[in-house]
Design a protein around this motif. Structure first.
Motif, PDB file in Angstrom:
ATOM      1  N   ALA A  16       0.843  -1.192   0.000  1.00  0.00           N
ATOM      2  CA  ALA A  16       0.000   0.000   0.000  1.00  0.00           C
ATOM      3  C   ALA A  16       0.885   1.251   0.000  1.00  0.00           C
ATOM      4  N   SER A  17       0.392   2.310  -0.614  1.00  0.00           N
ATOM      5  CA  SER A  17       1.189   3.538  -0.758  1.00  0.00           C
ATOM      6  C   SER A  17       1.672   4.073   0.582  1.00  0.00           C
ATOM      7  N   GLU A  18       0.805   3.998   1.589  1.00  0.00           N
ATOM      8  CA  GLU A  18       1.173   4.544   2.896  1.00  0.00           C
ATOM      9  C   GLU A  18       2.267   3.750   3.596  1.00  0.00           C
ATOM     10  N   ASN A  19       2.543   2.549   3.105  1.00  0.00           N
ATOM     11  CA  ASN A  19       3.585   1.721   3.720  1.00  0.00           C
ATOM     12  C   ASN A  19       4.927   1.798   3.000  1.00  0.00           C
ATOM     13  N   LEU A  20       4.988   2.582   1.946  1.00  0.00           N
ATOM     14  CA  LEU A  20       6.242   2.743   1.206  1.00  0.00           C
ATOM     15  C   LEU A  20       7.088   3.819   1.872  1.00  0.00           C
ATOM     16  N   GLN A  21       8.339   3.483   2.156  1.00  0.00           N
ATOM     17  CA  GLN A  21       9.218   4.365   2.907  1.00  0.00           C
ATOM     18  C   GLN A  21      10.131   5.171   1.986  1.00  0.00           C
ATOM     19  N   PRO A  22      10.612   6.332   2.445  1.00  0.00           N
ATOM     20  CA  PRO A  22      11.547   7.124   1.643  1.00  0.00           C
ATOM     21  C   PRO A  22      12.926   6.459   1.575  1.00  0.00           C
ATOM     22  N   PHE A  23      13.735   6.898   0.618  1.00  0.00           N
ATOM     23  CA  PHE A  23      15.100   6.404   0.488  1.00  0.00           C
ATOM     24  C   PHE A  23      16.022   7.167   1.437  1.00  0.00           C
ATOM     25  N   SER A  24      17.021   6.488   1.930  1.00  0.00           N
ATOM     26  CA  SER A  24      18.010   7.176   2.774  1.00  0.00           C
ATOM     27  C   SER A  24      18.943   8.031   1.917  1.00  0.00           C
ATOM     28  N   ASP A  25      19.199   7.591   0.678  1.00  0.00           N
ATOM     29  CA  ASP A  25      20.051   8.352  -0.244  1.00  0.00           C
ATOM     30  C   ASP A  25      19.376   8.392  -1.614  1.00  0.00           C
ATOM     31  N   PRO A  26      18.319   9.188  -1.764  1.00  0.00           N
ATOM     32  CA  PRO A  26      17.533   9.161  -3.012  1.00  0.00           C
ATOM     33  C   PRO A  26      18.317   9.599  -4.241  1.00  0.00           C
ATOM     34  N   GLU A  27      19.250  10.545  -4.085  1.00  0.00           N
ATOM     35  CA  GLU A  27      19.993  11.060  -5.248  1.00  0.00           C
ATOM     36  C   GLU A  27      20.807   9.974  -5.944  1.00  0.00           C
ATOM     37  N   SER A  28      21.426   9.107  -5.174  1.00  0.00           N
ATOM     38  CA  SER A  28      22.202   8.035  -5.800  1.00  0.00           C
ATOM     39  C   SER A  28      21.297   6.893  -6.266  1.00  0.00           C
ATOM     40  N   SER A  29      20.203   6.649  -5.546  1.00  0.00           N
ATOM     41  CA  SER A  29      19.293   5.560  -5.911  1.00  0.00           C
ATOM     42  C   SER A  29      18.589   5.831  -7.229  1.00  0.00           C
ATOM     43  N   VAL A  30      18.252   7.096  -7.491  1.00  0.00           N
ATOM     44  CA  VAL A  30      17.511   7.415  -8.716  1.00  0.00           C
ATOM     45  C   VAL A  30      18.371   7.203  -9.952  1.00  0.00           C
ATOM     46  N   GLN A  31      19.692   7.258  -9.798  1.00  0.00           N
ATOM     47  CA  GLN A  31      20.582   7.064 -10.940  1.00  0.00           C
ATOM     48  C   GLN A  31      20.483   5.650 -11.504  1.00  0.00           C
ATOM     49  N   ARG A  32      20.116   4.699 -10.662  1.00  0.00           N
ATOM     50  CA  ARG A  32      20.057   3.296 -11.085  1.00  0.00           C
ATOM     51  C   ARG A  32      18.655   2.857 -11.496  1.00  0.00           C
ATOM     52  N   LEU A  33      17.661   3.720 -11.325  1.00  0.00           N
ATOM     53  CA  LEU A  33      16.269   3.301 -11.458  1.00  0.00           C
ATOM     54  C   LEU A  33      15.929   2.793 -12.859  1.00  0.00           C
ATOM     55  N   LEU A  34      16.256   3.556 -13.889  1.00  0.00           N
ATOM     56  CA  LEU A  34      15.898   3.145 -15.252  1.00  0.00           C
ATOM     57  C   LEU A  34      16.592   1.844 -15.637  1.00  0.00           C
ATOM     58  N   GLU A  35      17.837   1.682 -15.213  1.00  0.00           N
ATOM     59  CA  GLU A  35      18.557   0.437 -15.495  1.00  0.00           C
ATOM     60  C   GLU A  35      17.880  -0.748 -14.814  1.00  0.00           C
ATOM     61  N   GLU A  36      17.446  -0.565 -13.576  1.00  0.00           N
ATOM     62  CA  GLU A  36      16.770  -1.640 -12.842  1.00  0.00           C
ATOM     63  C   GLU A  36      15.411  -1.963 -13.458  1.00  0.00           C
ATOM     64  N   LEU A  37      14.734  -0.953 -13.959  1.00  0.00           N
ATOM     65  CA  LEU A  37      13.439  -1.179 -14.604  1.00  0.00           C
ATOM     66  C   LEU A  37      13.576  -1.921 -15.931  1.00  0.00           C
ATOM     67  N   ALA A  38      14.770  -1.884 -16.517  1.00  0.00           N
ATOM     68  CA  ALA A  38      15.008  -2.561 -17.796  1.00  0.00           C
ATOM     69  C   ALA A  38      15.422  -4.021 -17.615  1.00  0.00           C
ATOM     70  N   SER A  39      15.432  -4.506 -16.388  1.00  0.00           N
ATOM     71  CA  SER A  39      15.837  -5.882 -16.114  1.00  0.00           C
ATOM     72  C   SER A  39      14.936  -6.878 -16.844  1.00  0.00           C
ATOM     73  N   LYS A  40      15.512  -8.033 -17.233  1.00  0.00           N
ATOM     74  CA  LYS A  40      14.725  -9.100 -17.833  1.00  0.00           C
ATOM     75  C   LYS A  40      14.057  -9.986 -16.776  1.00  0.00           C
ATOM     76  N   ASP A  41      14.393  -9.743 -15.550  1.00  0.00           N
ATOM     77  CA  ASP A  41      13.816 -10.487 -14.428  1.00  0.00           C
ATOM     78  C   ASP A  41      12.565  -9.745 -13.952  1.00  0.00           C
ATOM     79  N   TRP A  42      11.400 -10.328 -14.154  1.00  0.00           N
ATOM     80  CA  TRP A  42      10.153  -9.608 -13.866  1.00  0.00           C
ATOM     81  C   TRP A  42       9.980  -9.311 -12.381  1.00  0.00           C
TER      82      TRP A  42
END
Length: 296
Positions: A49-75
């Motif tokens: 649920a949306s209310e249970n999703l927590q913020p990142f401790s280091d969002p600036e570095s985490s966002v750099q990897r997001l698109l690459e992780e979304l392109a994974s072949k592992d569903w």
């Protein structure tokens, strides 16, 4: 007469090669490890649920990897990355703005995936994106990708898998409550004439919900006659869901159209509405629109 040797009398049969046992089709694996494949059932995916999703401790570095992780072949990893996208939208929304259009393309692709768990997670991501970015989603750079996203949501809301259908309905309601009404109505206008009756019905429901929230000046800017004609056409739709949405639209338009009319002895509101329908609405449903209002 000499007898022939019995071994020479019998034909030599060719021994048939043994058939190899057919290999059973293996289920799709969850990890891309050829040596140690692990089967991951869809039931292991957690819907957070949306209310249970927590913020990142280091969002600036985490966002750099997001698109690459979304392109994974592992569903499974894509599901996890979509949940991370939701975390960014809820807690660090400004960081996603530069890649928002690319994220919408990823969500559309995930919704087309036959894996229901991946599809549902993507739809849940849509809801959080709608809340986070609202009116920005229908601005220039995102218009084409939003067309694709809206169509996919309408199609998923129309399908038979109940838990996907219900999630898509929730996302469409969130969209109506979050996105600017006039540009959204312009988008929905296309789909209330869709060839698929179930898609058309879902578009009619979203259109009706959108119209019910509009102010008089918004209706006039879009076109009061255009709204009335849209509702009139849907009144004869083959699906009851679309017809019910049309009746709701008629009442919403009537209320705003007669906003400044005073209720006199002869029912000036009813009379004004009757004249409008007879004069402006084409087809056989003008009388139906008059009857809907008079029966209230």
């Amino acid at each position: 007469m000499a007898l022939r040797n019995i071994e020479n009398a019998l034909p030599i049969s060719q021994e048939r090669p043994k058939k190899l046992a057919k290999l059973s089709k293996q289920p799709e694996i969850g990890l891309n490890d050829e040596n140690n494949p692990v089967v991951v059932p869809e039931s292991t995916v957690e819907y957070v649920a949306s209310e249970n999703l927590q913020p990142f401790s280091d969002p600036e570095s985490s966002v750099q990897r997001l698109l690459e992780e979304l392109a994974s072949k592992d569903w499974i990893k894509v599901c996890e990355s979509l949940n991370n996208t939701r975390r960014f939208a809820i807690h660090h929304s400004s960081l996603l703005l530069p890649i928002l259009e690319k994220l919408i393309v990823v969500m559309v692709k995930a919704m087309k995936n036959p894996r229901s768990a991946l599809c549902k997670t993507s739809i849940m991501t849509c809801s959080d994106i709608f809340i986070a970015y609202g009116e920005k989603l229908l601005e220039g750079p995102h218009l084409k990708s939003m067309d694709d996203l809206l169509l996919q949501l309408l199609m998923k809301a129309s399908q038979d898998k109940k838990f996907v259908c219900e999630e898509a309905d929730k996302a469409l309601n969130t969209m109506v409550n979050s996105v600017a009404r006039l540009p959204l109505l312009c988008k929905l206008q296309t789909y209330v004439r869709h060839s698929n009756p179930r898609v058309r019905a879902k578009a009619a429901v979203s259109t009706s919900n959108c119209v019910s929230k509009m102010e008089l000046n918004e209706m006039e800017e879009f076109g009061m006659v255009l709204l009335a004609q849209m509702a009139a056409d849907l009144l004869s739709d083959k699906l009851p869901e679309a017809r019910e949405a049309a009746r709701s639209m008629v009442n919403s338009v009537f209320q705003k159209f007669t906003w400044n009319e005073e209720e006199g002895e002869e029912g000036s509101k009813q009379e004004a509405w009757k004249k409008f329908c007879v004069k402006k609405v084409t087809g056989l449903n003008a009388q139906a629109m008059i009857k809907i209002v008079s029966s209230q």
